[in-house]
Enzyme design. Sequence first.
Site, PDB file in Angstrom:
ATOM      1  N   GLU A 144      40.671  61.362   9.823  1.00 45.02           N
ATOM      2  CA  GLU A 144      39.392  62.025  10.723  1.00 45.02           C
ATOM      3  C   GLU A 144      39.547  63.143  10.474  1.00 45.02           C
ATOM      4  O   GLU A 144      38.627  64.319  11.453  1.00 45.02           O
ATOM      5  CB  GLU A 144      39.928  61.526  11.889  1.00 45.02           C
ATOM      6  CG  GLU A 144      39.263  60.256  12.367  1.00 45.02           C
ATOM      7  CD  GLU A 144      39.426  59.445  13.537  1.00 45.02           C
ATOM      8  OE1 GLU A 144      38.602  58.780  13.795  1.00 45.02           O
ATOM      9  OE2 GLU A 144      40.900  59.635  14.953  1.00 45.02           O
TER      10      GLU A 144
ATOM     11  N   HIS B  26      41.358  64.917  19.889  1.00 43.13           N
ATOM     12  CA  HIS B  26      40.634  63.292  19.436  1.00 43.13           C
ATOM     13  C   HIS B  26      41.504  61.878  19.762  1.00 43.13           C
ATOM     14  O   HIS B  26      42.871  62.297  19.464  1.00 43.13           O
ATOM     15  CB  HIS B  26      39.855  63.151  17.948  1.00 43.13           C
ATOM     16  CG  HIS B  26      39.785  61.794  17.744  1.00 43.13           C
ATOM     17  ND1 HIS B  26      39.066  61.183  18.784  1.00 43.13           N
ATOM     18  CD2 HIS B  26      40.483  60.796  16.806  1.00 43.13           C
ATOM     19  CE1 HIS B  26      38.761  59.572  17.845  1.00 43.13           C
ATOM     20  NE2 HIS B  26      39.950  59.701  16.790  1.00 43.13           N
TER      21      HIS B  26
ATOM     22  N   HIS C  17      42.637  58.662  22.439  1.00 42.35           N
ATOM     23  CA  HIS C  17      42.136  56.517  22.376  1.00 42.35           C
ATOM     24  C   HIS C  17      41.948  56.622  24.522  1.00 42.35           C
ATOM     25  O   HIS C  17      42.892  55.018  24.510  1.00 42.35           O
ATOM     26  CB  HIS C  17      42.273  55.570  20.985  1.00 42.35           C
ATOM     27  CG  HIS C  17      41.816  56.199  19.757  1.00 42.35           C
ATOM     28  ND1 HIS C  17      42.557  54.937  18.689  1.00 42.35           N
ATOM     29  CD2 HIS C  17      41.196  56.745  19.100  1.00 42.35           C
ATOM     30  CE1 HIS C  17      41.755  55.728  17.440  1.00 42.35           C
ATOM     31  NE2 HIS C  17      40.723  56.763  18.090  1.00 42.35           N
TER      32      HIS C  17
ATOM     33  N   TYR D 198      31.052  65.788  40.186  1.00 40.97           N
ATOM     34  CA  TYR D 198      30.879  67.507  39.465  1.00 40.97           C
ATOM     35  C   TYR D 198      31.187  67.837  38.902  1.00 40.97           C
ATOM     36  O   TYR D 198      31.290  69.270  37.899  1.00 40.97           O
ATOM     37  CB  TYR D 198      29.707  68.429  41.219  1.00 40.97           C
ATOM     38  CG  TYR D 198      31.533  69.073  40.939  1.00 40.97           C
ATOM     39  CD1 TYR D 198      32.820  70.128  41.123  1.00 40.97           C
ATOM     40  CD2 TYR D 198      32.168  68.516  42.076  1.00 40.97           C
ATOM     41  CE1 TYR D 198      33.673  70.554  40.750  1.00 40.97           C
ATOM     42  CE2 TYR D 198      33.758  69.291  42.493  1.00 40.97           C
ATOM     43  CZ  TYR D 198      34.180  70.191  41.820  1.00 40.97           C
ATOM     44  OH  TYR D 198      35.505  70.674  42.343  1.00 40.97           O
TER      45      TYR D 198
ATOM     46  N   HIS E 111      35.264  53.492  19.852  1.00 43.72           N
ATOM     47  CA  HIS E 111      36.199  54.457  19.254  1.00 43.72           C
ATOM     48  C   HIS E 111      37.530  55.247  19.695  1.00 43.72           C
ATOM     49  O   HIS E 111      38.091  54.473  20.307  1.00 43.72           O
ATOM     50  CB  HIS E 111      35.536  55.089  18.218  1.00 43.72           C
ATOM     51  CG  HIS E 111      36.318  55.811  17.647  1.00 43.72           C
ATOM     52  ND1 HIS E 111      36.327  56.229  16.206  1.00 43.72           N
ATOM     53  CD2 HIS E 111      37.857  56.346  17.081  1.00 43.72           C
ATOM     54  CE1 HIS E 111      36.996  57.436  15.675  1.00 43.72           C
ATOM     55  NE2 HIS E 111      38.530  57.224  16.263  1.00 43.72           N
TER      56      HIS E 111
ATOM     57  N   TYR F   6      33.392  80.854  36.920  1.00 41.02           N
ATOM     58  CA  TYR F   6      34.991  80.461  37.090  1.00 41.02           C
ATOM     59  C   TYR F   6      36.100  81.129  36.480  1.00 41.02           C
ATOM     60  O   TYR F   6      35.878  81.084  35.480  1.00 41.02           O
ATOM     61  CB  TYR F   6      34.885  78.660  37.159  1.00 41.02           C
ATOM     62  CG  TYR F   6      36.401  78.228  37.503  1.00 41.02           C
ATOM     63  CD1 TYR F   6      36.621  77.997  38.470  1.00 41.02           C
ATOM     64  CD2 TYR F   6      37.007  77.467  36.460  1.00 41.02           C
ATOM     65  CE1 TYR F   6      37.381  77.291  39.180  1.00 41.02           C
ATOM     66  CE2 TYR F   6      38.193  77.741  37.366  1.00 41.02           C
ATOM     67  CZ  TYR F   6      38.842  77.573  38.625  1.00 41.02           C
ATOM     68  OH  TYR F   6      40.149  77.055  39.259  1.00 41.02           O
TER      69      TYR F   6
END
Length: 300
Positions: A133, A152, A154, A173, A216, A269
């Site tokens: 990927e 990435h 799962h 929020y 996915h 922040y």
Amino acid sequence: SEGFLFCEDMGLPGWGDLIEKATGRQGATRIRSASPVPSGESSAAFVSPQPKAVATTYNPRHHWKERCDVLEAALAMNASGVNQGTSGNVSARVPGGFVITPSGMRYDELKPENMVLVDVGGGYFGPLLPSSEWRMHFDIYQHKPDAMAVVHAHPTYCTALSCQEKGIPSFHYMVAAAGAKEIKCAQYATFGTQELSNSILTALAGGARACLMANHGMICYSSSCRKALDLAIEVEGLARQYHIATAAGQPTLLGDDEMSVILAKFRTYGKQESEVSGLGAFDRKHAVIPPPRRDLAAKL
């Protein structure tokens, strides 16, 4: 400098030993200081990749800091439960491209030199194939100049939502921590394809740094591997909270105006007053309000 992740913080006994075995970085709480960048190696990353800047030489010791960061994040990603097996992938931007986890290999059997270098021309170096990927990492770096690391995975709740083609709306929020008013779900496409990469870029429009991927999983980026992993864990937590909230009915969503205010607060922040003063009027108006500083007043 500070270690990447503390074994005690993760609540995972022995995780520090696993990191030490894989990267050579000693100690669970001072990982970074035990593995300096090899002599002559720069950790500065390019911001605006140019196709002409294709690497012409390869040394598996180059980009050592980033290689260690990627491997540590991959190990922590699985140890935290955000990912399982070899299904996820991690990368970090380096001058001339990025380094990424190799394809189909257990992270606990890898060394930093096994991370694969991919250049800005889309080619790779070394004996191992990059993650299957790699393309979505490649395109995020090409189109998101602020992306310095990509994770990435799962995760269970993110993936469950994605299988219904649902994103995460503004029920809380903290959704704004991902950079936008909602966390969208990218349309399905076969893994590793340009179509999936394009779908992800569409879902990441408007400042979003994370999205779900239909049927996915999820993907996110940030300014470092540690922060990208933190964001992945945060998004999975939000997906779980949203799932629980919807089980009891339809949760109340925060309005568009309120989410604009929350995004402004997130942009301020952790910033000092001198940094906030350089932001736009809306951000300054809605900046996080600190208490008065007592020691400064006492000196006046």
